[in-house]
Write a protein that holds these residues in place. Structure first.
Motif, short mmCIF file in Angstrom:
data_model
loop_
_atom_site.label_atom_id
_atom_site.label_comp_id
_atom_site.label_asym_id
_atom_site.label_seq_id
_atom_site.Cartn_x
_atom_site.Cartn_y
_atom_site.Cartn_z
N LEU A 28 36.20 5.97 -5.50
CA LEU A 28 35.06 6.36 -4.64
C LEU A 28 35.67 7.47 -3.53
O LEU A 28 36.79 7.02 -2.84
N ASP A 29 35.40 8.51 -3.81
CA ASP A 29 35.83 9.83 -3.06
C ASP A 29 37.37 9.78 -3.30
O ASP A 29 38.19 10.18 -2.14
N GLY A 30 37.79 9.71 -4.33
CA GLY A 30 39.03 10.01 -4.75
C GLY A 30 40.25 8.66 -4.67
O GLY A 30 41.37 8.65 -4.95
N VAL A 31 39.60 7.60 -3.85
CA VAL A 31 40.39 6.20 -3.78
C VAL A 31 39.81 5.34 -4.78
O VAL A 31 38.57 4.84 -4.96
N PRO A 32 40.70 4.81 -5.95
CA PRO A 32 40.47 3.89 -6.87
C PRO A 32 40.10 2.44 -6.28
O PRO A 32 40.92 2.09 -5.26
N ALA A 33 39.52 1.56 -6.94
CA ALA A 33 39.31 0.26 -6.69
C ALA A 33 40.54 -0.37 -6.92
O ALA A 33 41.45 -0.15 -7.39
N ALA A 34 40.62 -1.49 -6.43
CA ALA A 34 41.96 -2.62 -6.48
C ALA A 34 42.11 -2.76 -7.88
O ALA A 34 43.26 -2.81 -8.33
N ALA A 35 41.26 -3.17 -8.53
CA ALA A 35 41.63 -3.42 -10.08
C ALA A 35 40.44 -2.92 -11.09
O ALA A 35 39.25 -2.57 -10.51
N LEU A 36 40.54 -3.21 -12.41
CA LEU A 36 39.51 -2.77 -13.35
C LEU A 36 38.29 -3.82 -13.07
O LEU A 36 38.47 -4.94 -12.78
N GLY A 37 37.07 -3.35 -13.04
CA GLY A 37 36.15 -4.34 -13.00
C GLY A 37 35.76 -4.58 -11.56
O GLY A 37 34.59 -5.02 -11.30
N GLN A 38 36.30 -3.93 -10.56
CA GLN A 38 35.99 -4.24 -9.23
C GLN A 38 35.39 -3.11 -8.36
O GLN A 38 35.60 -1.97 -9.05
N LEU A 39 34.49 -3.23 -7.57
CA LEU A 39 33.98 -2.10 -6.87
C LEU A 39 34.84 -1.18 -6.05
O LEU A 39 35.85 -2.18 -5.35
N ALA A 40 34.59 -0.42 -5.64
CA ALA A 40 35.17 0.51 -4.45
C ALA A 40 34.21 0.55 -3.40
O ALA A 40 33.15 0.69 -3.63
N LEU A 41 34.66 0.43 -2.15
CA LEU A 41 34.14 0.08 -0.97
C LEU A 41 34.74 1.03 -0.02
O LEU A 41 36.10 1.17 0.47
N LEU A 42 33.77 1.61 0.83
CA LEU A 42 34.06 2.79 2.05
C LEU A 42 32.98 2.40 3.21
O LEU A 42 31.97 2.15 2.92
N GLN A 43 33.52 2.11 4.37
CA GLN A 43 33.07 1.74 5.39
C GLN A 43 33.35 2.73 6.28
O GLN A 43 34.60 3.15 6.86
N LEU A 44 32.20 3.05 7.37
CA LEU A 44 32.28 4.09 8.13
C LEU A 44 31.28 3.82 9.55
O LEU A 44 30.09 3.23 9.34
N ASN A 45 31.63 4.43 10.62
CA ASN A 45 30.74 4.52 11.75
C ASN A 45 30.11 5.65 11.62
O ASN A 45 30.70 6.87 12.04
N ALA A 46 28.58 5.76 11.59
CA ALA A 46 27.94 7.03 11.40
C ALA A 46 28.07 7.75 12.72
O ALA A 46 27.43 7.29 13.90
N THR A 47 28.01 8.99 12.46
CA THR A 47 28.16 10.01 13.66
C THR A 47 27.16 11.23 13.43
O THR A 47 26.91 11.35 12.08
N GLU A 48 27.19 12.05 14.27
CA GLU A 48 26.32 13.42 13.76
C GLU A 48 26.92 14.09 12.63
O GLU A 48 26.18 14.70 11.96
N ARG A 49 28.17 14.20 12.71
CA ARG A 49 29.00 14.91 11.68
C ARG A 49 28.71 14.41 10.34
O ARG A 49 29.24 14.98 9.06
N ASP A 50 28.36 13.02 10.30
CA ASP A 50 28.34 12.33 9.15
C ASP A 50 26.98 12.68 8.22
O ASP A 50 26.53 12.38 7.29
N ASN A 51 26.05 13.26 9.10
CA ASN A 51 24.86 13.55 8.54
C ASN A 51 24.84 14.67 7.40
O ASN A 51 25.56 15.48 7.14
N ARG A 52 24.21 14.29 6.09
CA ARG A 52 24.54 14.97 5.19
C ARG A 52 25.55 15.18 4.23
O ARG A 52 25.89 16.15 3.48
N CYS A 53 26.17 14.09 4.59
CA CYS A 53 27.69 13.89 4.08
C CYS A 53 27.36 13.34 2.67
O CYS A 53 26.55 12.37 2.64
N SER A 54 28.08 13.88 1.61
CA SER A 54 28.04 13.35 0.40
C SER A 54 29.32 12.49 0.11
O SER A 54 30.27 12.64 0.37
#
Length: 224
Positions: A28-54
């Motif tokens: 996810l965004d270049g950061v691999p999940a911890a192991a095969l079969g596991q999901l990649a997770l990203l958490q953020l606090n939404a700000t104005e700068r994150d609008n329309r962020c892909s």
């Protein structure tokens, strides 16, 4: 790939996850999940700068020595209240009368906000972003407010006008006043000089004092 909420108000916590099943390596965004079969997770606090962020998710799986890839992206929309940049909404304007001007007062925000500028006294409205012919009637202080479902934002804008006719009249009146002052000054100076001359003649006039003569002196002066 999944977003906890595709549209989030500013300040909320957003979870972005990417999963592709067993034996699949995901990033996810270049950061691999911890192991095969596991999901990649990203958490953020939404700000104005994150609008329309892909966010981008990449999944790879090796099958019989061949690595298969699949990519997917998702876009976050952040809701935030209107904001007016002073650089895009000058707070002091000086315009010439009988000219065409445009009041640029732009606001940013999601969703888009509506901007209107109302006179502080009469509550009359001046056009925003639309060319209009200006006159002294528009002179004054205005409250420019941007409003949307996420709130309001207000700035004060002072509009002043230079009326050409008014400026000409002011100059003419100034010249007349100056002329009258000069005439009055000349009258005063020459009048004072005239009074001074009369005073000088009176003070400087010559006269002989009368002296008394004795009777004998008067007889001696008579011819024989």
């Amino acid at each position: 790939m999944n977003l906890s909420e595709p549209t989030d108000p500013e300040g909320t916590t957003v979870n972005v996850s990417c999963a592709a099943g067993a034996q699949v390596q995901v990033m996810l965004d270049g950061v691999p999940a911890a192991a095969l079969g596991q999901l990649a997770l990203l958490q953020l606090n939404a700000t104005e700068r994150d609008n329309r962020c892909s966010f981008f998710c990449n999944a790879s799986l090796e099958v019989d020595g061949v690595i298969l890839h699949r990519d997917r992206s998702i876009q976050l929309r952040v809701l935030y209240g209107p904001k007016i940049d002073p650089a895009k909404c000058p707070q002091h304007l000086m315009w010439k009368g009988k000219t065409t001007q445009v009041l640029q007062c732009q606001a940013r925000g999601n969703p888009d906000s509506q901007v209107q500028c109302l006179h502080e006294g009469s509550r009359s409205q001046v056009p925003v972003g639309i060319p209009f012919r200006v006159s002294l009637n528009y002179s004054g202080t205005y409250y420019c407010q941007a409003a949307s479902s996420q709130g309001t934002y207000t700035v004060t804008v002072a509009i002043n006008f230079q009326d050409r006719n008014h400026l000409t009249i002011t100059i003419v009146i100034g010249v007349l006043i100056l002329t009258l002052v000069v005439i009055a000054a000349l009258w005063y100076v020459f009048g004072l000089q005239k009074r001074s001359d009369i005073y000088y003649v009176n003070q400087g006039s010559t006269w002989l004092p009368l002296t008394s003569r004795q009777p004998d002196e008067a007889l001696e002066e008579q011819p024989s």
